[in-house]
Design an enzyme around this catalytic site. Structure first.
Site, PDB file in Angstrom:
ATOM      1  CB  CYS A 122      34.969 -24.802 -72.729  1.00  0.00           C
ATOM      2  SG  CYS A 122      33.584 -25.331 -72.001  1.00  0.00           S
ATOM      3  CG  HIS A 139      18.462 -19.161 -54.815  1.00  0.00           C
ATOM      4  ND1 HIS A 139      17.484 -19.849 -55.379  1.00  0.00           N
ATOM      5  CD2 HIS A 139      18.149 -17.965 -54.121  1.00  0.00           C
ATOM      6  CE1 HIS A 139      16.139 -19.102 -54.843  1.00  0.00           C
ATOM      7  NE2 HIS A 139      16.734 -17.890 -54.348  1.00  0.00           N
TER       8      HIS A 139
HETATM    9  C1  RB5 Z   1      36.168 -28.338 -77.543  1.00  0.00           C
HETATM   10  O1  RB5 Z   1      35.868 -28.467 -79.028  1.00  0.00           O
HETATM   11  C2  RB5 Z   1      34.969 -28.376 -76.873  1.00  0.00           C
HETATM   12  O2  RB5 Z   1      34.783 -29.835 -76.751  1.00  0.00           O
HETATM   13  C3  RB5 Z   1      35.251 -27.619 -75.597  1.00  0.00           C
HETATM   14  O3  RB5 Z   1      35.167 -26.301 -76.035  1.00  0.00           O
HETATM   15  C4  RB5 Z   1      33.782 -27.762 -74.509  1.00  0.00           C
HETATM   16  O4  RB5 Z   1      32.723 -27.108 -75.356  1.00  0.00           O
HETATM   17  C5  RB5 Z   1      33.700 -28.787 -73.617  1.00  0.00           C
HETATM   18  O5  RB5 Z   1      32.889 -28.851 -73.042  1.00  0.00           O
END
Ligand code: RB5
Length: 150
Positions: A66, A99
């Site tokens: 993400c 680990h």
């Molecule tokens: C999305 O904008 C962002 O919040 C997501 O990709 C991530 O970084 C969340 O932890």
């Protein structure tokens, strides 16, 4: 690890596509659980889909991306049998296997560039967990806590 499930939200979509190509070239069997085009999605939906596949043994490892890697790591860590690790360098990747026996690697698509990410992924995939009594005891405490109180 041969079978890898990979997933990303919009913050990790471009890095996912880059890593898919590299992993494919290296002969890994990939399952992409999305997002399959660049669009705004909720990272927990992707994280749970991928982590559950690892938990069920349908893949030996998962890679979740993400924006920061934090949200994916938080969500995947809730799934039974999953040890998720957010790594920003090769040392963390190596130690997360040695680990922690991490079976899900989390990356930040807005944090690491593609070549560093690939280097992290390679280190992670090539390292086997240490399975001595001490490491097994420590990991066991986490799984026991999750089962009983999670
Ligand atoms: C999305 O904008 C962002 O919040 C997501 O990709 C991530 O970084 C969340 O932890």
């Amino acid at each position: 690890m041969k079978r890898i499930v990979i997933g990303a939200d919009h913050g990790g979509y471009h890095l996912k596509e880059f890593l898919k190509e590299r992993l494919g070239d290296e002969g890994y069997l990939l399952e992409d659980v999305g997002v399959l085009e660049f669009k705004d999605v909720d990272y927990p939906d992707i994280a749970f889909k991928a982590a559950e596949k690892v938990s069920r043994g349908e893949a030996e490892g998962g890679i979740l991306i993400c924006g920061t890697g934090i949200g994916m790591c938080n969500a995947a860590s809730l799934v039974e049998g999953v040890i998720a690790a957010l790594c920003t360098n090769e040392y963390m990747a190596r130690m997360s296997r040695l680990h922690n026996a991490a079976n899900v690697l989390c990356l930040g698509g807005r944090v690491v560039g593609p070549e560093l990410a690939w280097s992290i992924v390679k280190e992670w995939l090539q390292t086997e967990p240490l399975n001595d009594e001490k490491r097994i005891r420590r990991r066991g405490k986490i799984e026991k806590y999750r089962k009983e109180k999670g």
